[in-house]
Design an enzyme around this catalytic site. Structure first.
Site, PDB file in Angstrom:
ATOM      1  N   GLY A 100       4.672   1.283  -1.353  1.00 25.37           N
ATOM      2  CA  GLY A 100       5.029   1.430  -2.765  1.00 25.37           C
ATOM      3  C   GLY A 100       3.877   2.005  -3.563  1.00 25.37           C
ATOM      4  O   GLY A 100       2.900   2.507  -2.999  1.00 25.37           O
ATOM      5  N   ASP A 101       4.011   1.910  -4.877  1.00 29.60           N
ATOM      6  CA  ASP A 101       3.029   2.469  -5.801  1.00 29.60           C
ATOM      7  C   ASP A 101       2.688   1.399  -6.828  1.00 29.60           C
ATOM      8  O   ASP A 101       3.536   1.021  -7.645  1.00 29.60           O
ATOM      9  CB  ASP A 101       3.642   3.712  -6.487  1.00 29.60           C
ATOM     10  CG  ASP A 101       2.683   4.362  -7.467  1.00 29.60           C
ATOM     11  OD1 ASP A 101       1.607   3.776  -7.751  1.00 29.60           O
ATOM     12  OD2 ASP A 101       3.008   5.456  -7.965  1.00 29.60           O
ATOM     13  N   ASP A 118       0.872  -1.189   0.000  1.00 22.76           N
ATOM     14  CA  ASP A 118       0.000   0.000   0.000  1.00 22.76           C
ATOM     15  C   ASP A 118       0.898   1.224   0.000  1.00 22.76           C
ATOM     16  O   ASP A 118       2.134   1.107   0.018  1.00 22.76           O
ATOM     17  CB  ASP A 118      -0.975   0.010   1.189  1.00 22.76           C
ATOM     18  CG  ASP A 118      -2.273   0.785   0.855  1.00 22.76           C
ATOM     19  OD1 ASP A 118      -2.180   2.011   0.632  1.00 22.76           O
ATOM     20  OD2 ASP A 118      -3.349   0.167   0.809  1.00 22.76           O
ATOM     21  N   HIS A 160     -12.294  -0.727  -8.688  1.00 19.06           N
ATOM     22  CA  HIS A 160     -13.468   0.168  -8.769  1.00 19.06           C
ATOM     23  C   HIS A 160     -13.086   1.638  -8.496  1.00 19.06           C
ATOM     24  O   HIS A 160     -13.873   2.526  -8.758  1.00 19.06           O
ATOM     25  CB  HIS A 160     -14.609  -0.304  -7.863  1.00 19.06           C
ATOM     26  CG  HIS A 160     -14.515   0.094  -6.433  1.00 19.06           C
ATOM     27  ND1 HIS A 160     -15.606   0.165  -5.600  1.00 19.06           N
ATOM     28  CD2 HIS A 160     -13.441   0.425  -5.647  1.00 19.06           C
ATOM     29  CE1 HIS A 160     -15.226   0.537  -4.396  1.00 19.06           C
ATOM     30  NE2 HIS A 160     -13.922   0.695  -4.388  1.00 19.06           N
TER      31      HIS A 160
HETATM   32  C1  LIG Z   1     -10.683   1.583  -1.432  1.00 18.45           C
HETATM   33  S1  LIG Z   1      -9.201   1.341  -0.498  1.00 18.45           S
HETATM   34  C2  LIG Z   1      -9.186  -0.416  -0.357  1.00 18.45           C
HETATM   35  C3  LIG Z   1      -8.210  -0.927   0.667  1.00 18.45           C
HETATM   36  C4  LIG Z   1      -8.237  -2.438   0.893  1.00 18.45           C
HETATM   37  N1  LIG Z   1      -7.949  -3.181  -0.317  1.00 18.45           N
HETATM   38  C5  LIG Z   1      -9.576  -2.841   1.453  1.00 18.45           C
HETATM   39  O1  LIG Z   1     -10.392  -3.411   0.738  1.00 18.45           O
HETATM   40  O2  LIG Z   1      -9.817  -2.581   2.640  1.00 18.45           O
HETATM   41  C6  LIG Z   1      -7.980   1.717  -1.688  1.00 18.45           C
HETATM   42  C7  LIG Z   1      -6.548   1.531  -1.217  1.00 18.45           C
HETATM   43  O3  LIG Z   1      -5.675   1.855  -2.310  1.00 18.45           O
HETATM   44  C8  LIG Z   1      -4.507   2.415  -1.762  1.00 18.45           C
HETATM   45  N2  LIG Z   1      -3.765   3.089  -2.866  1.00 18.45           N
HETATM   46  C9  LIG Z   1      -4.145   4.189  -3.561  1.00 18.45           C
HETATM   47  N3  LIG Z   1      -3.257   4.477  -4.523  1.00 18.45           N
HETATM   48  C10 LIG Z   1      -2.279   3.532  -4.428  1.00 18.45           C
HETATM   49  C11 LIG Z   1      -1.083   3.290  -5.170  1.00 18.45           C
HETATM   50  N4  LIG Z   1      -0.735   4.093  -6.181  1.00 18.45           N
HETATM   51  N5  LIG Z   1      -0.308   2.234  -4.827  1.00 18.45           N
HETATM   52  C12 LIG Z   1      -0.675   1.426  -3.796  1.00 18.45           C
HETATM   53  N6  LIG Z   1      -1.813   1.591  -3.068  1.00 18.45           N
HETATM   54  C13 LIG Z   1      -2.607   2.636  -3.389  1.00 18.45           C
HETATM   55  C14 LIG Z   1      -5.050   3.337  -0.695  1.00 18.45           C
HETATM   56  O4  LIG Z   1      -4.079   3.760   0.222  1.00 18.45           O
HETATM   57  C15 LIG Z   1      -6.129   2.446  -0.083  1.00 18.45           C
HETATM   58  O5  LIG Z   1      -5.615   1.677   0.973  1.00 18.45           O
END
Ligand SMILES: C[S@@+](CC[C@H](N)C(=O)[O-])C[C@H]1O[C@@H](n2cnc3c(N)ncnc32)[C@H](O)[C@@H]1O
Length: 339
Positions: free
Chosen positions: A230-231, A203, A249
């Site tokens: 990371g990204d 994350d 989504h």
């Molecule tokens: C809608 S939340 C879902 C989190 C988790 N999968 C859950 O269902 O509880 C979206 C997640 O994407 C992460 N996120 C957003 N951009 C990201 C990126 N570029 N790389 C990694 N994670 C990212 C956010 O920090 C967040 O935790």
């Protein structure tokens, strides 16, 4: 069959119920009442630092929607539903309420008619000048509520995902990576269910850097679970299988293909990806996904999709679609791809 007028009136005033619930959760009402003995509005007002007369009216409304029970003498007890809004309940939905009816998400909905007229899906920018994840980085209050709400959603969703994947053979999977896995609630559910698995939760650095909120150390699973900041648009760690829960989504089709392509490049072993989402059902079948889709329209660039739409994204990113798996009630589904 509901009378059409009653139906419409009920819909018009739907938000009153969720705002009443939100106010109760935000004030910490549910944390200060008990299922065993009644607490008066006056005592509660002192405990939470509120005006007793206005609080009484809120408590009465909370009782009217089944979250409290009113006794004689303006005293209240907790119901089983209200207990789910306590901070300390294992299945607590409090953070979900604070996010979804809190000031940010409340504000973005008002842009819906204008966005649909203009064809520009950017309510968060219209309201706050930045997309949601950028806003979450700049405003830690919103970021914290968002991340806690994701765990709150996961309490139910981890069970559904496991039920949907009950027939899947995890024996060949040594390393499972949850991409954008938040604090790792879902990952821990899979580590508990499959003792041979090692987990990676990827994350954003700020999310996995919030050590106190990470689930694996709390559940004694730290030795089997690595958190990586990371990204996902740049690179993901190698793994035999990937999970993406409530991730695709958030993004438009091209962004989803970019994420899925990174997974496809990094995958090892037999190689699978599990897309865990509210999958849109067929025409004229009412489904929560069709409502969540409108929230996503307001929240970011994303959307909810049908199984066929997820299959098309998988194919574009070089995966072979293997179809959807569903828990019995089908609120969410798991669309599977193979390398
Ligand atoms: C809608 S939340 C879902 C989190 C988790 N999968 C859950 O269902 O509880 C979206 C997640 O994407 C992460 N996120 C957003 N951009 C990201 C990126 N570029 N790389 C990694 N994670 C990212 C956010 O920090 C967040 O935790």
């Amino acid at each position: 069959m509901t009378d059409p007028a009653e139906h419409v009136v009920d819909l018009i005033f739907g938000r009153w119920r969720s705002q009443i619930l939100y106010a109760g959760a935000a004030l910490g009402v549910f944390d200060h009442v008990s299922a065993d003995r009644a607490t008066t509005a006056t005592a509660l007002a002192q405990a939470i630092g509120a005006d007793a007369a206005l609080l009484y009216r809120l408590l009465r409304a909370l009782a009217s929607i089944g979250l409290l029970r009113e006794q004689e003498g303006q005293a209240f007890m907790l119901t089983a539903s209200g207990a789910l809004l306590r901070a300390d309940d294992a299945r607590s939905l409090r953070a979900m309420a604070l996010l979804e009816e809190g000031p940010e998400h409340y504000a973005i909905w008002k842009h819906l008619p204008a966005m649909i007229r203009d064809g520009r899906q950017n309510a968060f920018v219209r309201e706050f000048g930045a997309m949601a994840f950028d806003h979450a980085r700049a405003d830690r209050g919103y970021g914290d509520v968002f991340n806690q709400a994701m765990t709150s959603y996961s309490a139910l969703q981890s069970q559904w995902a496991q039920e949907a994947l009950a027939g899947f053979d995890f024996a060949p999977v040594k390393t499972l990576c949850d991409v954008a896995g938040g604090h790792g609630h879902l990952m821990c559910a899979f580590l508990q269910a499959h003792a041979h698995l090692k987990g990676i939760v990827l994350d954003l650095p700020a999310v996995v850097g919030d050590r106190e909120r990470l689930w694996a150390p709390k559940l004694g699973l730290a030795d089997r679970c690595t958190y990586v900041g990371g990204d996902m648009f740049k690179a993901v760690p190698p793994a035999d299988a990937y999970m993406l829960k409530l991730i695709l989504h958030d993004w438009n089709d091209d962004e989803c293909v970019a994420i899925l392509s990174n997974l496809r490049r990094a995958v090892t072993g037999e190689g699978h990806v599990f897309i865990i989402e509210h999958v849109v059902s067929g025409p004229d079948q009412p489904h929560f996904a069709k409502l969540f889709d409108i929230h996503m329209m307001c929240w970011g660039t994303g959307r909810e999709r049908t199984e066929a739409e997820y299959d098309a994204l998988l194919t574009r990113a070089g995966w072979t679609p293997l179809g959807g798996r569903y828990p019995s009630h089908r609120t969410m589904g798991v669309v599977v791809g193979a390398a």
